[in-house]
Design an enzyme around this catalytic site. Structure first.
Site, PDB file in Angstrom:
ATOM      1  N   GLU A  16      -0.542  -0.700  -4.835  1.00  0.00           N
ATOM      2  CA  GLU A  16      -0.762   0.327  -4.685  1.00  0.00           C
ATOM      3  C   GLU A  16      -0.239   1.637  -4.570  1.00  0.00           C
ATOM      4  O   GLU A  16       1.014   1.759  -3.872  1.00  0.00           O
ATOM      5  CB  GLU A  16      -2.367   0.333  -3.878  1.00  0.00           C
ATOM      6  CG  GLU A  16      -3.089   0.387  -3.922  1.00  0.00           C
ATOM      7  CD  GLU A  16      -3.131   2.424  -3.163  1.00  0.00           C
ATOM      8  OE1 GLU A  16      -4.251   3.123  -3.095  1.00  0.00           O
ATOM      9  OE2 GLU A  16      -2.171   2.189  -2.280  1.00  0.00           O
ATOM     10  N   GLU A  43      -4.602   4.074  -8.127  1.00  0.00           N
ATOM     11  CA  GLU A  43      -5.962   4.796  -6.860  1.00  0.00           C
ATOM     12  C   GLU A  43      -6.321   6.475  -8.095  1.00  0.00           C
ATOM     13  O   GLU A  43      -5.256   6.651  -7.957  1.00  0.00           O
ATOM     14  CB  GLU A  43      -6.001   5.098  -5.726  1.00  0.00           C
ATOM     15  CG  GLU A  43      -7.563   5.420  -5.552  1.00  0.00           C
ATOM     16  CD  GLU A  43      -7.557   6.258  -4.035  1.00  0.00           C
ATOM     17  OE1 GLU A  43      -6.526   5.111  -3.172  1.00  0.00           O
ATOM     18  OE2 GLU A  43      -8.180   7.105  -3.955  1.00  0.00           O
ATOM     19  N   ASP A  68      -1.128   6.137  -5.632  1.00  0.00           N
ATOM     20  CA  ASP A  68      -2.257   6.831  -6.078  1.00  0.00           C
ATOM     21  C   ASP A  68      -1.963   8.317  -6.709  1.00  0.00           C
ATOM     22  O   ASP A  68      -0.545   8.892  -7.462  1.00  0.00           O
ATOM     23  CB  ASP A  68      -2.039   7.742  -4.766  1.00  0.00           C
ATOM     24  CG  ASP A  68      -2.733   6.975  -2.895  1.00  0.00           C
ATOM     25  OD1 ASP A  68      -4.043   5.683  -2.778  1.00  0.00           O
ATOM     26  OD2 ASP A  68      -1.975   7.011  -2.386  1.00  0.00           O
ATOM     27  N   HIS A 121       0.689  -1.170  -0.201  1.00  0.00           N
ATOM     28  CA  HIS A 121      -0.344  -0.131   0.034  1.00  0.00           C
ATOM     29  C   HIS A 121       1.125   1.404   0.191  1.00  0.00           C
ATOM     30  O   HIS A 121       1.487   1.724   1.424  1.00  0.00           O
ATOM     31  CB  HIS A 121      -0.607  -0.109   0.876  1.00  0.00           C
ATOM     32  CG  HIS A 121      -1.976   0.591   1.401  1.00  0.00           C
ATOM     33  ND1 HIS A 121      -1.519   1.570   2.785  1.00  0.00           N
ATOM     34  CD2 HIS A 121      -2.584   1.513   0.605  1.00  0.00           C
ATOM     35  CE1 HIS A 121      -2.714   2.974   2.326  1.00  0.00           C
ATOM     36  NE2 HIS A 121      -3.584   2.518   1.030  1.00  0.00           N
ATOM     37  N   ARG A 122       0.983   1.684  -1.132  1.00  0.00           N
ATOM     38  CA  ARG A 122       1.784   3.188  -1.592  1.00  0.00           C
ATOM     39  C   ARG A 122       3.061   2.446  -1.055  1.00  0.00           C
ATOM     40  O   ARG A 122       4.488   3.293  -0.610  1.00  0.00           O
ATOM     41  CB  ARG A 122       0.764   3.955  -0.495  1.00  0.00           C
ATOM     42  CG  ARG A 122       0.017   4.823  -0.081  1.00  0.00           C
ATOM     43  CD  ARG A 122      -0.264   5.821   0.761  1.00  0.00           C
ATOM     44  NE  ARG A 122      -1.352   5.824   1.695  1.00  0.00           N
ATOM     45  CZ  ARG A 122      -1.834   6.331   2.147  1.00  0.00           C
ATOM     46  NH1 ARG A 122      -1.182   7.030   3.090  1.00  0.00           N
ATOM     47  NH2 ARG A 122      -3.181   6.771   2.846  1.00  0.00           N
ATOM     48  N   LYS A 126      -7.524   9.902  -7.229  1.00  0.00           N
ATOM     49  CA  LYS A 126      -6.972  10.560  -6.647  1.00  0.00           C
ATOM     50  C   LYS A 126      -8.061  11.687  -7.348  1.00  0.00           C
ATOM     51  O   LYS A 126      -7.730  13.086  -6.876  1.00  0.00           O
ATOM     52  CB  LYS A 126      -5.874  10.956  -6.053  1.00  0.00           C
ATOM     53  CG  LYS A 126      -5.729   9.555  -4.842  1.00  0.00           C
ATOM     54  CD  LYS A 126      -6.861   9.571  -3.275  1.00  0.00           C
ATOM     55  CE  LYS A 126      -5.877   8.835  -2.632  1.00  0.00           C
ATOM     56  NZ  LYS A 126      -6.910   8.460  -1.557  1.00  0.00           N
ATOM     57  N   ASP A 155       0.442  -2.237   4.673  1.00  0.00           N
ATOM     58  CA  ASP A 155       1.749  -1.088   4.588  1.00  0.00           C
ATOM     59  C   ASP A 155       2.765  -1.967   5.077  1.00  0.00           C
ATOM     60  O   ASP A 155       3.977  -1.237   5.079  1.00  0.00           O
ATOM     61  CB  ASP A 155       1.729   0.277   5.551  1.00  0.00           C
ATOM     62  CG  ASP A 155       0.447   1.111   5.521  1.00  0.00           C
ATOM     63  OD1 ASP A 155       0.037   1.050   4.308  1.00  0.00           O
ATOM     64  OD2 ASP A 155      -0.398   1.251   6.810  1.00  0.00           O
ATOM     65  N   HIS A 193      -0.395  10.741  -2.122  1.00  0.00           N
ATOM     66  CA  HIS A 193      -1.371  10.383  -1.942  1.00  0.00           C
ATOM     67  C   HIS A 193      -2.294  11.970  -1.644  1.00  0.00           C
ATOM     68  O   HIS A 193      -3.328  11.409  -2.524  1.00  0.00           O
ATOM     69  CB  HIS A 193      -1.162   9.870  -0.500  1.00  0.00           C
ATOM     70  CG  HIS A 193      -2.410   9.271  -0.190  1.00  0.00           C
ATOM     71  ND1 HIS A 193      -3.273  10.591   0.937  1.00  0.00           N
ATOM     72  CD2 HIS A 193      -3.599   8.552   0.078  1.00  0.00           C
ATOM     73  CE1 HIS A 193      -4.206  10.051   0.759  1.00  0.00           C
ATOM     74  NE2 HIS A 193      -4.581   8.622   1.296  1.00  0.00           N
TER      75      HIS A 193
HETATM   76  O1  G3P Z   1      -6.502   1.908  -1.965  1.00  0.00           O
HETATM   77  C1  G3P Z   1      -6.922   1.872  -1.181  1.00  0.00           C
HETATM   78  C2  G3P Z   1      -6.453   3.052  -0.406  1.00  0.00           C
HETATM   79  O2  G3P Z   1      -5.492   3.211  -1.084  1.00  0.00           O
HETATM   80  C3  G3P Z   1      -7.787   3.715  -0.178  1.00  0.00           C
HETATM   81  O3  G3P Z   1      -7.718   4.517   0.734  1.00  0.00           O
HETATM   82  O4  G3P Z   1      -6.868   7.077   2.003  1.00  0.00           O
HETATM   83  O5  G3P Z   1      -5.003   5.116   1.712  1.00  0.00           O
HETATM   84  O6  G3P Z   1      -5.619   6.154  -0.329  1.00  0.00           O
HETATM   85  P1  G3P Z   1      -6.210   5.465   1.136  1.00  0.00           P
HETATM   86 CA    CA Z   2      -4.922   4.837  -2.098  1.00  0.00          CA
END
Ligand code: G3P
Ligand code: CA
Length: 242
Positions: free
Chosen positions: A33, A108, A35, A6-7, A110, A228, A48
């Site tokens: 993942e 993602e 953004d 995640h990121r 945004k 994470d 993000h």
């Molecule tokens: O894509 C899953 C998650 O990343 C969504 O929330 O705020 O971390 O971008 P956020």
């Molecule tokens: Ca995200």
């Protein structure tokens, strides 16, 4: 099941950077993942927030800077201050390093707060330029963005992100034409996972950082977890599958 960094490996490295994404893959993630926003000069960049202040030493909105200007900012975490792989990356720079055909990439969009002109088409065109369509999932909290993606090309995998309950969400996703739901972990139940499976909708859950939840959700048969800690999830997946 896909272990989405995640990121990137964002618990250990500055989030959404080349370094965190490379390290996520090294740690055993089978997915990444990230953004995406757009700069003043229309470039797709990976970060993000709408503004740069939380993660970089600077102030202002991504949309008000050119790419060249954004590249000047150093990460807020001083340990990585001079690391060239910790600048704000372009989406293209990340596509360049997703060479492994076994790595999934969740992009993602945004668009929840700021509407960027043609971001959906620009992302699709870039992914196609790199021939990575089969590896990519496009997701957004702004479901209108996903509607645009489906209008442009309904063969892309798409995920509907949500952080508040949506009534009858599996049928909602089905009617929408999306291929997956991406719920906040607080909104998930075993029944939801079961129903989604029966109706051929994938379930990828965010953000799952605790081992107890990882074990429960793996056993419940989810399709993917955003974490994470991709190293930790990798260990737990190995243990559960033994
Ligand atoms: O894509 C899953 C998650 O990343 C969504 O929330 O705020 O971390 O971008 P956020
Ligand atoms: Ca995200």
């Amino acid at each position: 099941m896909i272990n989405f960094a995640h990121r990137g490996a964002s618990k250990y490295y500055p989030e959404n950077t080349i370094l965190s994404i490379k390290e996520g893959i090294k740690a055993g993630a089978s997915g990444v993942e990230l953004d995406v926003h757009k700069t003043k000069d229309n470039k797709l960049v990976v970060i993000h927030d709408e503004d740069i202040e939380r993660t970089f030493k600077g102030k202002g909105l991504v949309k008000d800077y050119t790419l060249r200007q954004l590249k000047e900012f150093k990460p807020r975490n001083t340990v990585f201050h001079d690391n060239l792989e910790c600048k704000i990356p372009t989406l293209e720079e990340i596509l360049d390093i997703i060479k492994d055909p076994n790595v999934k990439l969740n992009i993602e969009l945004k668009t929840d707060i700021i509407q960027y002109d043609n971001i959906e088409k620009d992302v699709i065109d870039l992914v196609n330029k790199y021939g990575l369509k089969e590896q990519v999932i496009l997701s957004s909290f702004n479901h209108e963005s996903i509607r645009k993606v489906i209008e442009i090309d309904n063969t892309f995998e798409t995920g509907l992100l949500y952080e508040k309950e949506i009534e009858d969400v599996v049928n909602y996703a089905k009617a929408f034409g999306a291929t997956a739901i991406h719920p906040d972990i607080r909104l998930v139940s075993e029944e939801l996972i079961k129903e989604a499976k029966e109706k051929d909708i994938k379930v990828n859950i965010y953000t799952v950082n605790s081992p107890i939840h990882m074990r429960i959700l793996i056993n419940a048969g989810v399709d993917g977890l955003f974490t994470d800690y991709p190293d930790l999830l990798n260990e737990i997946m190995t243990e559960v599958n033994e």
